[in-house]
Motif scaffolding. Sequence first.
Motif, PDB file in Angstrom:
ATOM      1  N   GLU A  76       5.738  -1.857  -9.285  1.00 14.14           N
ATOM      2  CA  GLU A  76       6.154  -2.562  -8.073  1.00 14.14           C
ATOM      3  C   GLU A  76       6.254  -1.618  -6.874  1.00 14.14           C
ATOM      4  O   GLU A  76       6.133  -2.046  -5.726  1.00 14.14           O
ATOM      5  CB  GLU A  76       7.487  -3.274  -8.303  1.00 14.14           C
ATOM      6  CG  GLU A  76       7.366  -4.507  -9.194  1.00 14.14           C
ATOM      7  CD  GLU A  76       8.706  -5.180  -9.435  1.00 14.14           C
ATOM      8  OE1 GLU A  76       9.738  -4.662  -8.922  1.00 14.14           O
ATOM      9  OE2 GLU A  76       8.748  -6.206 -10.131  1.00 14.14           O
ATOM     10  N   THR A  77       6.487  -0.338  -7.128  1.00 10.62           N
ATOM     11  CA  THR A  77       6.693   0.610  -6.024  1.00 10.62           C
ATOM     12  C   THR A  77       5.777   1.828  -6.079  1.00 10.62           C
ATOM     13  O   THR A  77       5.833   2.673  -5.190  1.00 10.62           O
ATOM     14  CB  THR A  77       8.157   1.098  -6.003  1.00 10.62           C
ATOM     15  OG1 THR A  77       8.498   1.646  -7.281  1.00 10.62           O
ATOM     16  CG2 THR A  77       9.113  -0.049  -5.683  1.00 10.62           C
ATOM     17  N   ASN A  78       4.926   1.919  -7.103  1.00  7.41           N
ATOM     18  CA  ASN A  78       4.077   3.097  -7.252  1.00  7.41           C
ATOM     19  C   ASN A  78       2.619   2.696  -7.459  1.00  7.41           C
ATOM     20  O   ASN A  78       2.290   2.029  -8.449  1.00  7.41           O
ATOM     21  CB  ASN A  78       4.535   3.941  -8.456  1.00  7.41           C
ATOM     22  CG  ASN A  78       5.929   4.498  -8.276  1.00  7.41           C
ATOM     23  OD1 ASN A  78       6.126   5.532  -7.651  1.00  7.41           O
ATOM     24  ND2 ASN A  78       6.912   3.797  -8.820  1.00  7.41           N
TER      25      ASN A  78
ATOM     26  N   LYS B 160       2.639  -5.964   1.399  1.00  9.22           N
ATOM     27  CA  LYS B 160       2.797  -4.501   1.419  1.00  9.22           C
ATOM     28  C   LYS B 160       1.674  -3.824   0.647  1.00  9.22           C
ATOM     29  O   LYS B 160       1.110  -2.823   1.099  1.00  9.22           O
ATOM     30  CB  LYS B 160       4.150  -4.115   0.813  1.00  9.22           C
ATOM     31  CG  LYS B 160       4.395  -2.613   0.770  1.00  9.22           C
ATOM     32  CD  LYS B 160       5.730  -2.280   0.117  1.00  9.22           C
ATOM     33  CE  LYS B 160       5.928  -0.776   0.027  1.00  9.22           C
ATOM     34  NZ  LYS B 160       7.203  -0.421  -0.655  1.00  9.22           N
TER      35      LYS B 160
END
Length: 234
Positions: A43-45, A178
């Motif tokens: 989700e973030t990498n 994003k």
Amino acid sequence: MNAIALDDERPALDVIEAFCSRIDYIDLVKTFTRTGEARLYLETNPVDVIFLDINMPKESGLAFFKSITQQTLVIFTTAYSEYASESYDVEAVDYLLKPYTFDRFSKAMQRAQTRWRTLHQPDGNNGQGSEPAQLFFRADYGLVKVTVSDILFIEGLDNYLKIHLHEGTPIVLRLTLKAILEKLPTTKFIRVHRSFIVAIDKIQSIRGRMILTGEEEIPIGSSYEKDFFSLFMK
């Protein structure tokens, strides 16, 4: 290329780590034994390649790969040959049947590198050689090609988004704004609202806090207003 590996058996992960350490163009940054932990990491990498076991206790590797929003290459690793046909349905780079040799692993990595280069090849017509002419996204268990110059704007809908094109039906992807913004050329696109990204050269007019592009009016969000108008003041 950055990679992660997911397998419920630690020895299988040790093999992948050892093989990756012998190939200079792949960096295995993380390994996981549980799908939930891997999903949170993704989700973030951003990741280029996932080494993914298919037969796991709570959630199969196929189900996991179909559920993630990040667009990434996958190499399936499993002891069961009957899953091979399903792996090709999701455009897997390769299917490694355990136990596999380093030579077989190396061939899979060569295929991954070739696919990665194809997906990230620069636009040969822009004179810069730094921005992609096309982007590839996973949709409906396959790959869909989007020509960057055809994009009018992108609309975010929770974990899904719609790519609105100059011509044709909008493309729906399971992806966040994003994540897609990281793939788009920074000189050609700007986020103007928590739910919208617009192509800068497709903006026809600006009236107040509304952008006209194509036949659509896009609102400019208050938190994006300063950066947006700064762009045009330059």
